[in-house]
Design an enzyme around this catalytic site. Structure first.
Site, short mmCIF file in Angstrom:
data_model
loop_
_atom_site.label_atom_id
_atom_site.label_comp_id
_atom_site.label_asym_id
_atom_site.label_seq_id
_atom_site.Cartn_x
_atom_site.Cartn_y
_atom_site.Cartn_z
N ILE A 1 -57.02 77.28 -82.93
CA ILE A 1 -57.78 78.08 -84.27
C ILE A 1 -57.21 77.45 -85.43
O ILE A 1 -57.96 78.10 -86.99
CB ILE A 1 -57.52 79.20 -84.47
CG1 ILE A 1 -55.36 79.29 -84.23
CG2 ILE A 1 -57.84 80.01 -83.24
CD1 ILE A 1 -54.74 81.35 -84.32
N GLY A 2 -56.65 76.18 -86.24
CA GLY A 2 -56.43 76.15 -87.86
C GLY A 2 -55.94 74.62 -87.11
O GLY A 2 -55.29 74.38 -86.66
N ASP B 1 -48.94 77.83 -104.56
CA ASP B 1 -49.83 77.48 -103.60
C ASP B 1 -51.25 78.53 -103.62
O ASP B 1 -51.56 78.74 -102.69
CB ASP B 1 -49.85 76.13 -103.06
CG ASP B 1 -50.77 75.76 -102.71
OD1 ASP B 1 -51.01 74.90 -101.74
OD2 ASP B 1 -51.95 75.67 -103.30
N LYS C 1 -47.61 77.67 -85.05
CA LYS C 1 -47.87 76.56 -85.65
C LYS C 1 -46.84 75.70 -85.15
O LYS C 1 -45.60 75.81 -85.03
CB LYS C 1 -47.51 76.98 -86.95
CG LYS C 1 -48.22 76.14 -87.93
CD LYS C 1 -47.91 76.63 -89.54
CE LYS C 1 -47.87 75.91 -91.00
NZ LYS C 1 -47.68 75.96 -92.07
N GLY D 1 -52.47 70.25 -92.90
CA GLY D 1 -52.31 69.03 -93.03
C GLY D 1 -51.28 68.39 -91.94
O GLY D 1 -51.71 67.09 -91.63
N PHE D 2 -50.25 69.00 -91.85
CA PHE D 2 -48.88 68.30 -91.00
C PHE D 2 -49.04 69.34 -89.49
O PHE D 2 -47.93 68.82 -88.79
CB PHE D 2 -48.34 68.00 -91.89
CG PHE D 2 -47.37 68.72 -92.38
CD1 PHE D 2 -47.14 69.85 -91.95
CD2 PHE D 2 -48.05 68.84 -94.46
CE1 PHE D 2 -45.96 71.02 -93.18
CE2 PHE D 2 -47.91 69.73 -94.43
CZ PHE D 2 -46.52 70.87 -94.42
O1 LIG Z 1 -53.89 84.01 -86.71
C1 LIG Z 1 -54.28 82.88 -87.87
N1 LIG Z 1 -55.82 82.15 -87.26
C2 LIG Z 1 -56.68 82.33 -86.82
C3 LIG Z 1 -56.49 83.21 -85.60
C4 LIG Z 1 -57.39 83.68 -85.32
C5 LIG Z 1 -58.53 83.15 -85.61
C6 LIG Z 1 -59.33 82.24 -86.51
C7 LIG Z 1 -57.44 81.96 -87.33
C8 LIG Z 1 -60.19 81.51 -87.34
N2 LIG Z 1 -61.50 81.94 -85.89
C9 LIG Z 1 -61.27 83.22 -85.22
C10 LIG Z 1 -59.47 83.65 -84.64
C11 LIG Z 1 -53.15 82.02 -89.09
C12 LIG Z 1 -52.22 82.51 -88.67
C13 LIG Z 1 -51.19 81.95 -89.52
C14 LIG Z 1 -51.32 80.88 -89.82
F1 LIG Z 1 -50.71 80.42 -90.62
C15 LIG Z 1 -52.39 80.38 -89.78
C16 LIG Z 1 -53.38 80.62 -88.79
#
Ligand SMILES: O=C(Nc1ccc2c(c1)CNCC2)c1ccc(F)cc1
Length: 344
Positions: free
Chosen positions: A25-26, A140, A48, A29-30
């Site tokens: 879902i993400g 940041d 993560k 960088g690293f």
């Molecule tokens: O929950 C996170 N991202 C997340 C969760 C669900 C969805 C997304 C991002 C984006 N697309 C839809 C569904 C998330 C939580 C903490 C983090 F450090 C980085 C990302």
């Protein structure tokens, strides 16, 4: 005796039985962030995943982020539930924020109305006041590092650049970091600076982005961008109210000693409009007492005495048991059932 290299899936074997892994879902960088399900509660989490071999000199940043997240517990800071470290990988189990980045939320709407911007900005100020009170600076602050949860509340993430100078917030920092467009003048001119003062400048840039939908200081040429920041000159569009312009003026002061402090910010007229309470930053749930119902549920599920469960949670090792406790507590706060699925 041959030792076969662990294949991708088996390096996730450590999560077996604790979390089910789903799509990515993400990607930062690293780090890569995958959607996960916490097996015992069925709740969604963000996992993560970092490869220590790829981190190289960034490994100290990750350690810093973990130590900061262990200390920080606040309704507008993305919660760390569990840390799993194996030979070449670090897994951080974090609070699920399905609403995505505040950055995209603003872009989709061009800009936010004052009322909505104020609700978000009060949440951000609450988180920053809490961090500063704990002796940290984020360094940041930007819309990309503010995620929305499933109830449209903001959660601050990415403490990889945060600082907790040994001598508290009074000692100066040297490292230049963060994103230039949000960086304070004293930070980009390489002078010594105070982390919390630099955060206040970034809040000014953030507020401008919320209300205007673009940045106060921007230029494709970095050195021109730096000059604009050091001059502190920005144009306010016609739609800004007098009070919002006054707040921006108090935040975007080139001289950090003339900048508004986070304490003054809590009762700023623009932030108070339509509200009777100043911005609250203390964690209202932060009781030293643990929740009895959740403790009993864990003690019954694991067949361990309540004291052993309490001990494990209080040790702050961010284990599966303490992650399960945190998730049960959150479910209870949302009025959801807190029965653990016993596999029998
Ligand atoms: O929950 C996170 N991202 C997340 C969760 C669900 C969805 C997304 C991002 C984006 N697309 C839809 C569904 C998330 C939580 C903490 C983090 F450090 C980085 C990302």
């Amino acid at each position: 005796m041959e030792t076969n290299m662990p294949s991708k899936s088996s390096s996730y074997a450590v999560l077996e039985g604790q979390y089910t892994l789903h799509e990515t879902i993400g990607t930062g960088g690293f780090a890569k962030v995958k959607l996960g399900t916490h097996v015992l509660t069925g709740d969604k989490v963000a996992i993560k995943i970092m490869d220590k071999r790829l981190l190289g000199e960034d490994l100290p940043r990750v350690k810093l982020e973990i130590e900061a997240l262990k200390e920080l517990s606040h309704q507008h800071i993305c919660k760390l539930y569990q840390k799993i470290e194996i030979e070449n990988k670090i897994f951080l189990i974090l609070e699920y924020c399905p609403g995505g980045e505040l950055f995209d939320y603003i872009v989709e709407r061009d800009r936010l109305e004052e009322k909505e911007a104020r609700v978000f900005f009060r949440q951000i100020v609450s988180a920053v006041a809490y961090i500063h009170n704990k002796g940290y600076a984020h360094r940041d602050l930007k819309p990309e590092n503010l995620l929305l949860d499933d109830e449209q509340n903001l959660k601050l993430i990415d403490f990889g650049l945060c600082a907790r100078p040994k001598g508290g917030m009074e000692t100066h920092l040297e490292t230049c970091c963060g994103s230039p467009a949000y960086a304070a003048p004293e930070l980009i001119s390489g002078q010594e600076y105070l982390g919390n003062e630099a955060d206040i400048w970034s809040l000014g840039v953030l507020l401008f982005a919320l209300l205007c939908g673009y940045l106060p200081f921007d230029d494709d040429n970095v050195s021109t961008l730096y000059k604009k920041i050091q001059n502190g000159e920005y144009e306010c569009p016609f739609w800004l109210s007098q009070k919002s312009k006054q707040l921006l003026h108090r935040l975007l002061q080139v001289n950090p000693k003339h900048r508004i402090t986070v304490t003054e910010l809590l009762t700023d007229p623009w932030l108070m409009e339509g509200f009777t309470e100043p911005v609250l930053w203390k964690n209202p749930f932060k009781t030293s007492k643990l929740d009895e119902e959740c403790l009993i549920e864990l003690s019954m599920y694991y067949g361990k005495p309540r004291t052993v469960i309490v001990e494990e949670i209080m040790q702050r090792n961010f284990t599966y048991i303490s992650a399960t406790y945190s998730l049960l507590l959150q479910r209870k706060a949302k009025g959801q059932r807190i029965r653990l699925e016993s596999d029998t």
